[in-house]
Enzyme design. Structure first.
Site, PDB file in Angstrom:
ATOM      1  N   GLY A  91       0.877  -1.170   0.000  1.00  0.00           N
ATOM      2  CA  GLY A  91       0.000   0.000   0.000  1.00  0.00           C
ATOM      3  C   GLY A  91       0.908   1.212   0.000  1.00  0.00           C
ATOM      4  O   GLY A  91       1.802   1.311  -0.826  1.00  0.00           O
ATOM      5  N   ALA A 124       5.285  -2.323   0.136  1.00  0.00           N
ATOM      6  CA  ALA A 124       5.603  -1.516   1.327  1.00  0.00           C
ATOM      7  C   ALA A 124       6.067  -2.398   2.483  1.00  0.00           C
ATOM      8  O   ALA A 124       6.941  -2.009   3.267  1.00  0.00           O
ATOM      9  CB  ALA A 124       4.386  -0.692   1.743  1.00  0.00           C
ATOM     10  N   HIS A 160       8.866  -3.188  -7.013  1.00  0.00           N
ATOM     11  CA  HIS A 160       8.298  -2.807  -8.328  1.00  0.00           C
ATOM     12  C   HIS A 160       9.391  -2.221  -9.218  1.00  0.00           C
ATOM     13  O   HIS A 160       9.136  -1.262  -9.949  1.00  0.00           O
ATOM     14  CB  HIS A 160       7.187  -1.751  -8.197  1.00  0.00           C
ATOM     15  CG  HIS A 160       6.066  -2.109  -7.270  1.00  0.00           C
ATOM     16  ND1 HIS A 160       5.077  -2.995  -7.614  1.00  0.00           N
ATOM     17  CD2 HIS A 160       5.765  -1.702  -6.007  1.00  0.00           C
ATOM     18  CE1 HIS A 160       4.218  -3.099  -6.596  1.00  0.00           C
ATOM     19  NE2 HIS A 160       4.618  -2.337  -5.620  1.00  0.00           N
TER      20      HIS A 160
END
Lengths: 237, 237
Positions: A91, A124, A160
């Site tokens: 998140g 995260a 990512h």
């Protein structure tokens, strides 16, 4: 060091269901006896903690484990102290760190993880296993007390990690942003963890799971591509 | 309010030289008499302040103005107090804010800008004209004392605003990141400023310069496209 960590780049992979690429690594990591995993949903911003916990519970139950969410626990610190394992979802990293700091949870999670309690994180959740949040891609939508995180590993992860540069974008590329970090932190390794990739760390062993190599950056050195078969233990020195 | 601000999304545009798209707006904003602009290069991380100042000096001299760089000033606060105009360049917003805070420069720049000293910013330099840095795209490579910025306008800018999503990227889109911000800050407008776009603000007037519309976000409302001809004064309320 007794740490046992499973750190994933991301939760969603194109063409797969939520955490589908993570099921096999999680199954192997958690082992056969059913484990009750304490879930930390505090990175969620645009959706509720209940929904988030339900989504992850379905994934864990499908591989024979159980989930309780820390936001349902009357005593969050106590829940950490007796947790069989902790999983921290993705998140917004700044939101996650602020919520953990406000509830004084960073230290107990760190202590338990260094004693060998299994720790799973994605996006995260992987960022906070690092010394600081300083290689997150997230927007600083809230201001945490400090950028310091769990410091379970000595290097920084950039989840990512992306090679491509969107058309027409004239801002910094991901690699340029990481290189900015290295200018101010020249002794630190940064691991660019591509979508679908997972790091499994057991004590002083480290293993990359997935199909893609990871990209390892250090100031003054050419970035290094490390493939899934290799053992980049230098990252843990 | 006497403020005079020229806030640009970016310095480089595909097919154009450095700040080329900004020359005409800057020329009009600064006017005919030669102005000595005080340049703030502190967002630079991967290149030196001298090089940065030289590059921007060439641009300003080409339109008949002069540049002195704050990093060359023996007394940085004094330089702000007597500056004819201030220009803050892009780079890393966290680095910029930390450097300004360490030198106690935010307040003097804010005071002068609110009294009418012309203020020019691009990318990170536009971000710091906002209440906080909380809508930057930059990586938090260093930890500033606080996220608070110059607060010269009541809304937040997201520079380099991008509609496209890079292939294979499963992280949050830019719009999703902004929507996370709006969840925690529901009363704030966020302006997505696309590449090549500039906001000119004179007191209570606001004008969008460039060819593309900007995208205006507020919690609970559909995002609004505002074109270059329109006067979105509600942003300044």
């Amino acid at each position: 060091m007794a740490r046992r960590l499973l750190l994933l780049s991301n939760s969603s992979t194109a063409g797969m269901s939520y955490l589908e690429h993570a099921q096999e690594p999680m199954r192997e990591f958690l082992g056969t006896p059913p484990t009750t995993v304490l879930f930390v949903p505090y990175a969620a911003v645009r959706f509720g903690y209940d929904d988030y916990a339900a989504k992850v519970r379905a994934v864990l139950e499908a591989i024979g484990h159980r989930l309780i969410s820390i936001h349902d626990a009357p005593d969050a610190v106590g829940a950490v102290l007796k947790a069989e394992a902790v999983a921290v979802g993705g998140g917004n990293t700044f939101h996650l760190v602020r919520e953990l700091q406000e509830r004084e949870l960073l230290e107990p999670i760190r202590d338990r993880a260094l004693q060998g309690m299994p720790f799973i994180g994605w996006s995260a959740g992987s960022n906070i296993a690092c010394p600081t949040l300083r290689t997150t891609n997230d927007m600083p939508i809230v201001e945490p007390r400090s950028f310091r995180c769990l410091d379970l590993i000595p290097f920084q992860i950039n989840p990512h990690y992306l090679d491509a540069h969107p058309d027409g974008h004239m801002g910094e590329t991901r690699e340029e942003r990481i290189q900015e970090f290295l200018v101010v932190e020249p002794d630190r390794y940064v691991v660019g963890l591509r979508e679908g990739s997972t790091l499994r760390i057991e004590g002083d062993d480290i293993q990359l799971i997935g199909e893609k190599p990871m990209r390892v950056f250090k100031q003054g050195e050419e970035p290094l591509e490390v493939g899934p078969g290799e053992a980049p233990t230098f990252l843990l020195d």
